[in-house]
Design a protein around this motif. Structure first.
Motif, PDB file in Angstrom:
ATOM      1  N   ILE A  98     -14.677 -49.149 -36.575  1.00 39.33           N
ATOM      2  CA  ILE A  98     -16.075 -48.729 -36.459  1.00 39.33           C
ATOM      3  C   ILE A  98     -16.594 -48.959 -35.044  1.00 39.33           C
ATOM      4  CG2 ILE A  98     -18.425 -49.177 -37.279  1.00 39.33           C
ATOM      5  CD1 ILE A  98     -17.226 -49.857 -40.011  1.00 39.33           C
ATOM      6  N   GLU A  99     -16.226 -50.102 -34.442  1.00 38.08           N
ATOM      7  CA  GLU A  99     -16.607 -50.389 -33.047  1.00 38.08           C
ATOM      8  C   GLU A  99     -16.283 -49.214 -32.146  1.00 38.08           C
ATOM      9  OE1 GLU A  99     -15.091 -53.865 -31.114  1.00 38.08           O
ATOM     10  OE2 GLU A  99     -15.311 -55.090 -32.905  1.00 38.08           O
ATOM     11  N   ASN A 100     -15.079 -48.679 -32.297  1.00 34.18           N
ATOM     12  CA  ASN A 100     -14.635 -47.576 -31.452  1.00 34.18           C
ATOM     13  C   ASN A 100     -15.352 -46.276 -31.792  1.00 34.18           C
ATOM     14  OD1 ASN A 100     -11.972 -48.211 -29.658  1.00 34.18           O
ATOM     15  ND2 ASN A 100     -12.127 -49.610 -31.391  1.00 34.18           N
ATOM     16  N   ALA A 101     -15.584 -46.048 -33.077  1.00 30.94           N
ATOM     17  CA  ALA A 101     -16.258 -44.819 -33.496  1.00 30.94           C
ATOM     18  C   ALA A 101     -17.672 -44.751 -32.921  1.00 30.94           C
ATOM     19  CB  ALA A 101     -16.288 -44.737 -35.015  1.00 30.94           C
ATOM     20  N   ILE A 102     -18.341 -45.906 -32.807  1.00 24.92           N
ATOM     21  CA  ILE A 102     -19.708 -45.934 -32.272  1.00 24.92           C
ATOM     22  C   ILE A 102     -19.742 -45.368 -30.858  1.00 24.92           C
ATOM     23  CG2 ILE A 102     -21.549 -47.499 -31.505  1.00 24.92           C
ATOM     24  CD1 ILE A 102     -20.835 -49.293 -33.915  1.00 24.92           C
ATOM     25  N   ARG A 103     -18.667 -45.575 -30.112  1.00 20.41           N
ATOM     26  CA  ARG A 103     -18.629 -45.096 -28.725  1.00 20.41           C
ATOM     27  C   ARG A 103     -18.712 -43.576 -28.643  1.00 20.41           C
ATOM     28  NH1 ARG A 103     -13.762 -47.714 -25.528  1.00 20.41           N
ATOM     29  NH2 ARG A 103     -14.715 -46.386 -23.932  1.00 20.41           N
ATOM     30  N   LEU A 104     -18.271 -42.876 -29.700  1.00 17.91           N
ATOM     31  CA  LEU A 104     -18.308 -41.413 -29.689  1.00 17.91           C
ATOM     32  C   LEU A 104     -19.400 -40.853 -30.599  1.00 17.91           C
ATOM     33  CD1 LEU A 104     -14.522 -40.404 -29.749  1.00 17.91           C
ATOM     34  CD2 LEU A 104     -16.015 -40.830 -27.796  1.00 17.91           C
ATOM     35  N   ALA A 105     -20.182 -41.735 -31.223  1.00 27.02           N
ATOM     36  CA  ALA A 105     -21.189 -41.284 -32.179  1.00 27.02           C
ATOM     37  C   ALA A 105     -22.427 -40.738 -31.464  1.00 27.02           C
ATOM     38  CB  ALA A 105     -21.581 -42.431 -33.101  1.00 27.02           C
ATOM     39  N   ASN A 106     -22.846 -39.541 -31.832  1.00 22.97           N
ATOM     40  CA  ASN A 106     -24.079 -38.969 -31.304  1.00 22.97           C
ATOM     41  C   ASN A 106     -25.261 -39.693 -31.946  1.00 22.97           C
ATOM     42  OD1 ASN A 106     -26.475 -37.102 -31.433  1.00 22.97           O
ATOM     43  ND2 ASN A 106     -25.136 -35.876 -30.141  1.00 22.97           N
ATOM     44  N   PRO A 107     -26.175 -40.263 -31.145  1.00 25.81           N
ATOM     45  CA  PRO A 107     -27.255 -41.074 -31.712  1.00 25.81           C
ATOM     46  C   PRO A 107     -28.264 -40.291 -32.541  1.00 25.81           C
ATOM     47  CG  PRO A 107     -27.559 -40.778 -29.360  1.00 25.81           C
ATOM     48  CD  PRO A 107     -26.207 -40.224 -29.681  1.00 25.81           C
ATOM     49  N   VAL A 108     -28.235 -38.964 -32.449  1.00 25.31           N
ATOM     50  CA  VAL A 108     -29.111 -38.139 -33.278  1.00 25.31           C
ATOM     51  C   VAL A 108     -28.374 -37.719 -34.543  1.00 25.31           C
ATOM     52  CG1 VAL A 108     -30.439 -36.002 -33.412  1.00 25.31           C
ATOM     53  CG2 VAL A 108     -30.416 -37.319 -31.280  1.00 25.31           C
ATOM     54  N   THR A 109     -27.180 -37.147 -34.362  1.00 26.77           N
ATOM     55  CA  THR A 109     -26.394 -36.680 -35.509  1.00 26.77           C
ATOM     56  C   THR A 109     -26.056 -37.824 -36.455  1.00 26.77           C
ATOM     57  OG1 THR A 109     -25.389 -35.039 -34.050  1.00 26.77           O
ATOM     58  CG2 THR A 109     -24.317 -35.409 -36.180  1.00 26.77           C
ATOM     59  N   HIS A 110     -25.724 -38.990 -35.892  1.00 26.68           N
ATOM     60  CA  HIS A 110     -25.280 -40.126 -36.715  1.00 26.68           C
ATOM     61  C   HIS A 110     -26.332 -41.237 -36.755  1.00 26.68           C
ATOM     62  CE1 HIS A 110     -21.332 -38.255 -36.796  1.00 26.68           C
ATOM     63  NE2 HIS A 110     -21.356 -38.166 -35.485  1.00 26.68           N
ATOM     64  N   ALA A 111     -27.607 -40.866 -36.587  1.00 25.88           N
ATOM     65  CA  ALA A 111     -28.678 -41.864 -36.490  1.00 25.88           C
ATOM     66  C   ALA A 111     -28.753 -42.751 -37.729  1.00 25.88           C
ATOM     67  CB  ALA A 111     -30.017 -41.167 -36.257  1.00 25.88           C
ATOM     68  N   TYR A 112     -28.635 -42.163 -38.908  1.00 27.69           N
ATOM     69  CA  TYR A 112     -28.786 -42.953 -40.133  1.00 27.69           C
ATOM     70  C   TYR A 112     -27.700 -44.018 -40.235  1.00 27.69           C
ATOM     71  CZ  TYR A 112     -29.001 -44.243 -45.055  1.00 27.69           C
ATOM     72  OH  TYR A 112     -29.080 -44.973 -46.221  1.00 27.69           O
ATOM     73  N   ARG A 113     -26.442 -43.623 -40.029  1.00 28.77           N
ATOM     74  CA  ARG A 113     -25.345 -44.580 -40.130  1.00 28.77           C
ATOM     75  C   ARG A 113     -25.447 -45.642 -39.035  1.00 28.77           C
ATOM     76  NH1 ARG A 113     -22.618 -48.020 -42.838  1.00 28.77           N
ATOM     77  NH2 ARG A 113     -20.427 -48.289 -42.238  1.00 28.77           N
ATOM     78  N   LEU A 114     -25.807 -45.240 -37.819  1.00 31.24           N
ATOM     79  CA  LEU A 114     -25.948 -46.197 -36.721  1.00 31.24           C
ATOM     80  C   LEU A 114     -27.053 -47.209 -37.020  1.00 31.24           C
ATOM     81  CD1 LEU A 114     -25.570 -43.871 -33.601  1.00 31.24           C
ATOM     82  CD2 LEU A 114     -23.972 -45.654 -34.330  1.00 31.24           C
TER      83      LEU A 114
END
Length: 596
Positions: A401-417
């Motif tokens: 998950i640590e690594n996935a956060i680096r590529l996560a779009n803060p808008v698209t994945h806002a809920y999970r983040l």
């Protein structure tokens, strides 16, 4: 040549190079670091010699040769990380001197696919390593293990936060070492501690499970290598020494000089021993001594130690497979060396024909490391999707998950983040709040997640506080006031730091309305333990702000609109009360010092 795991012959592959301190396999050749350049070497005609010797980047002349750019390491994200060397200041493409990058106080990150070089968090000397999860570690002579906690992009996005350094010593500078004989050094102040820490490495092999993930640090002055266990500590880590007043390797041979720890293709741990009579630079010796002793004694020596389990012989060194399909299988290898170089080769050859095979590993592998290498290999091939990032954000292993956060779009994945950020303080919550603090993210989502994280005890972690303060759209006053209203007493020194830092950021940014909300918490009618922290933060922040009132005295004399003298009366009262306490000899000394 006979497969027994021992070297049978050596050839000079490249010569007449200027102080080579780092080597990394890349594109069928070697990326190397020299005194003033980063070069690429390759044997293109198969004669066993590197006929291609090309300078990629040229850097400034270091004050001493040991202070040059070094330690190139291939990262999980398919970037090459290099140490500053301590004296790195400017570097530019060798063919374009006008395109210089200033990197004083920063390490370097190189993209081999685009040939672009940029800065990254850190200021390493000689020795760098990454663990199975892409976390980087480096060293300097006196600082055995340093971890870059915060990415450089976050450090720079809010100047008002005053974040100058994104790394920390995760083992104390004065950590003891235990040489068998007296450790001779030109600085008696360093006696019994690291004076030449270097060449650190994380063990990532499969032959010695008890050592997996441990960090080993060389100290050639003490003729030894230390062993350290990595322990999570909120957003960062602590490196705990293994061994009761003894080190992992120690020699009574005064010429033994371990300087480098590396993983091997066979899963063994390799220790490079420079083997020299003297290890200090000649300029640090008395002139008479330097004249009467050959300080380069051992120049023609050197050896490599290979560590294997007792009672076991080496499994031997075998070439990596030529087939891309076979390389995909190695992404799940229990040996980290095999995994990272299989990934490197797939990305280098742009092996998009095996994307479906890599996706299978990502979706079905029982190995967290296998899923992670597949994830970054897909990214390196330009084949990663939003759905795959979302899947990695739900992985069963927090390190994926640590690594996935680096590529996560803060808008698209806002809920999970926001879910991840709102948890207990950890590396995951830290990275999630950093992602939500980007310029694209919604402010309301960021504030909500920040408050939940702080309520869960995040205020006690300095790196969590820095992550929130680094936001591109900081809401420090709103966050601080909300927490203060819910908290009636000072919990600890760290809570005081939280109050001070958030007040200082608000003042430094010149957020006058926010300051009004904060100073309203300090009143004559109700004295709170946090009052002093607010006053201190106000003083520090005003000092570096763009406001015309750059001190508390100026603020009280001529408050900017919409602040008024009445709104600031609590601040004046707090200062007067502190003066009275400082002068009161009947109060405990500690309380008087605090007031002072």
């Amino acid at each position: 040549e006979d497969g027994d795991g021992r070297m049978d012959k050596a050839t000079t592959w490249a010569d007449h190079l200027d102080h080579v301190q780092g080597m990394l396999p890349m594109n069928g050749g070697l990326l190397i670091t020299t005194r003033t350049s980063i070069m690429f070497l390759k044997d293109t005609d198969g004669d066993g010699m590197a006929d291609e010797q090309r300078s990629l980047f040229t850097s400034n002349e270091p004050r001493h040769n040991q202070l040059q750019v070094s330690s190139p390491r291939w990262g999980l994200d398919n970037m090459v990380y290099l140490n500053n060397g301590l004296d790195g200041r400017e570097i530019y493409p060798s063919e374009s001197p006008s395109e210089a990058t200033q990197f004083r106080g920063r390490d370097l990150r190189y993209n081999p696919r685009t040939n672009k070089l940029g800065v990254t968090t850190g200021r390493g000397q000689f020795g760098g390593s990454l663990d199975d999860w892409g976390r980087r570690f480096f060293t300097t002579n006196r600082n055995p293990i340093i971890h870059p906690v915060m990415p450089v992009e976050a450090l720079d996005r809010n100047p008002a936060a005053g974040l100058s350094s994104g790394y920390e010593d995760i083992q104390a500078q004065a950590a003891p070492i235990y040489p068998i004989h007296i450790s001779h050094t030109t600085s008696s102040a360093h006696l019994g501690t690291h004076t030449a820490a270097c060449g650190l490495g994380v063990y990532r092999g499969d032959l010695m499970p008890d050592l997996l993930g441990n960090i080993f640090v060389c100290d050639p002055t003490g003729q030894l290598v230390t062993r350290n266990r990595l322990v999570p500590k909120g957003a960062s880590f602590a490196a705990e020494r293994v061994g009761d007043r003894r080190d992992f390797l120690a020699s009574s041979d005064e010429w033994t000089r371990p300087v480098q720890i590396r993983n091997g293709p066979d899963g063994a741990l390799y220790i490079v021993d420079m083997y020299r009579r003297f290890i200090d630079h000649a300029i640090f010796f008395p002139e008479d001594f330097a004249k009467t002793n050959y300080l380069r004694a051992g120049l023609d020596h050197g050896r490599i130690w290979r560590l294997l389990p007792k009672e076991k012989s080496s499994p031997g060194i075998k070439p990596l497979p030529q087939s891309s399909v076979d390389l995909v299988q190695l992404l799940e290898s229990p040996n980290g060396w095999q995994r990272i170089h299989a990934q490197r080769l797939l990305v280098e050859r742009n092996a998009r024909e095996v994307v479906s095979k890599i996706e299978e590993v990502f979706e079905k592998s029982s190995s967290a490391q296998g899923r992670l290498h597949a994830f970054w290999t897909l990214f390196g091939l330009g084949a990663i999707s939003n759905e795959q990032v979302a899947s990695a954000l739900e992985d069963s292993d927090p390190r994926v998950i640590e690594n996935a956060i680096r590529l996560a779009n803060p808008v698209t994945h806002a809920y999970r983040l926001s879910q991840l950020a709102a948890g207990a303080p950890s590396r995951v919550s830290f990275l999630a709040i950093l992602a939500l603090g980007s310029s694209q993210a919604e402010t309301a989502v960021f504030v909500d997640a920040s408050l939940k994280l702080l309520t869960n005890g995040g205020w006690a972690d300095p790196w969590i506080r820095k992550a929130i303060l680094s936001s591109a759209h900081p809401q420090s006053a709103e966050i601080l006031v909300t927490v203060l209203k819910a908290q009636n007493k000072l919990l600890s020194d760290e809570f005081a730091n939280f109050v001070r830092e958030f007040t200082a950021e608000t003042a430094a940014r010149g957020d006058v309305r926010g300051l009004g909300e904060i100073v309203a918490q300090v009143t004559k009618e109700r004295s709170r333990a946090t009052d002093a922290s607010i006053v201190e933060g106000l003083s520090q922040g005003l000092n570096r702000s763009s406001l015309s009132t750059r001190s508390i005295a100026a603020l009280l004399k001529d408050p900017p609109t919409p602040l008024t003298h009445n709104m600031l009366s609590g601040i004046q009262y707090a200062i007067d009360s502190a003066a009275a306490k400082a002068l009161n000899r009947d109060l405990p000394t500690q309380e008087r010092l605090g007031a002072l």
